[in-house]
Scaffold this motif. Sequence first.
Motif, PDB file in Angstrom:
ATOM      1  N   ASP A 151     -22.379   7.324  30.412  1.00 55.67           N
ATOM      2  CA  ASP A 151     -21.427   6.550  29.603  1.00 55.67           C
ATOM      3  C   ASP A 151     -20.683   7.455  28.619  1.00 55.67           C
ATOM      4  N   ASP A 193     -12.639   8.436  33.002  1.00 52.83           N
ATOM      5  CA  ASP A 193     -12.581   7.654  34.237  1.00 52.83           C
ATOM      6  C   ASP A 193     -12.510   6.157  33.897  1.00 52.83           C
ATOM      7  N   PRO A 194     -11.495   5.446  34.372  1.00 54.56           N
ATOM      8  CA  PRO A 194     -11.340   4.026  34.003  1.00 54.56           C
ATOM      9  C   PRO A 194     -12.571   3.186  34.362  1.00 54.56           C
ATOM     10  N   GLU A 195     -13.331   3.641  35.343  1.00 51.04           N
ATOM     11  CA  GLU A 195     -14.507   2.867  35.769  1.00 51.04           C
ATOM     12  C   GLU A 195     -15.700   3.040  34.825  1.00 51.04           C
ATOM     13  N   ASN A 197     -18.288   3.252  31.626  1.00 49.34           N
ATOM     14  CA  ASN A 197     -18.566   2.437  30.429  1.00 49.34           C
ATOM     15  C   ASN A 197     -18.111   3.206  29.201  1.00 49.34           C
ATOM     16  N   ASN A 226     -10.462  -1.164  28.367  1.00 50.65           N
ATOM     17  CA  ASN A 226     -11.705  -1.813  28.773  1.00 50.65           C
ATOM     18  C   ASN A 226     -12.948  -1.165  28.134  1.00 50.65           C
TER      19      ASN A 226
END
Length: 418
Positions: A151, A193-195, A197, A226
Amino acid sequence: MATAREILAGKKNAASPKSHYKETFLDKCSKFHSFHMSYMSTLNIQNPYMRVVDPPASPVVLKNGKTLIMLGSNNYLGFSTHPAVKKEVKRTVEMYGTGSCSSRPLAGTTSLHIKLERELSNFKRTEATLLFSTGYMTMMGTISALAGENDFVLSDQLNHASIIDGIRLSRAQAKIYKHNDMESLEQNLASIDPEANKLIVTDGVFSIKGDIASLPEIKKLADKYNALVMVDDAHGTGILGEKGHGIVEHYHMEGQIDIVGSTFSKVFSTVGGAVGAKKEIIDFLRFNSRPFVFTASLPPSVIATVLASLRILKRSTHLIKKLRKNVKFLREGLLDLNFRIGINPTPIIPLFIGDDVKTLKMAAELEGEGIFINPVVPPGVSVESSLLRISVMASLSQEELEFALDKFKLVGKKLGLI
Ligand SMILES: Cc1ncc(COP(=O)(O)O)c(C=O)c1O
């Protein structure tokens, strides 16, 4: 050997052993000791830290039999000496004894702990709350449990050590953004990385200069990329917002911030802390946060202090108003005297001096004139950022504030600062 000033100015290294293993533990301690002594003797000043004052957190304290006006305590609303709080604490100790002698998961949960968690959820407008034994453990224990190796934690450059240590312990990847700088935060968010956490963590009120985080802008970026948002509301709880609910009330952002940490060592005038968040997050922390699981729970007297303080806060905002009046008076007085100070909606007034020697001298001279004040110098800040950190309490009287201003004028002139 390099002098302490050279080391602080970055001209020499404090430790330069040829091999890492040539320095024993004792060498390391001795080196620190001589560094510290050399720093103080270069400045020819008494160590301003760990001064013994009794009782703590009162408007007037005693040091070696001399009375000092206290401008260095975080007992902002004066609850530490409030008669109703003291009465409640005495009553609770009679009923519950002095301590829980166990951790929360074992025999250390009382109905008082549950009551306080409920009351704090109500006060901070969060779904659920979990108590910790210190504010430091609250931030450290929340971040280290929640974030893991894969994360990312985005952290303001001036965040408190409890946040920094939480990130270290989590082994998450730290992305440090420039202080309260949304461009820097966005650059960091965009590089991840947008994915992945992502958790953005910020002090609500920054503890040295008393400025406040741009929470609405942080939230906008969190939504865009996000990420979750955690705010450490240590110095905002009981202070910011019309009713003192903290930074979330100040910005009218109820229900929008994912995780809100608080401490009990400032406005609530005791020790301990709490984190508020969605039920799922709090349940997870209850089982996975090691600083929650593996330490003794808060003693009943501490819970009674916070419950009694909350009751007073809910009944009336007169102490908050008194505090704001005191801050305004002192701030305007210092500005009239031409001191360089920071202007914040908080009881922390930084008085910028920009030189460590002058800062320490000013604190020492002020003490000689009857004022207790905290100097902030290297290694806490750079030499040029040295300052006096004034913290104001509602319990200070007008006469005490006027006395303090007279002394600031006297010492400021003597040291050529005004
Ligand atoms: C911003 C901030 N967070 C956390 C803490 C730690 O709180 P405590 O002293 O209650 O452990 C402090 C205390 O100095 C603080 O200023």
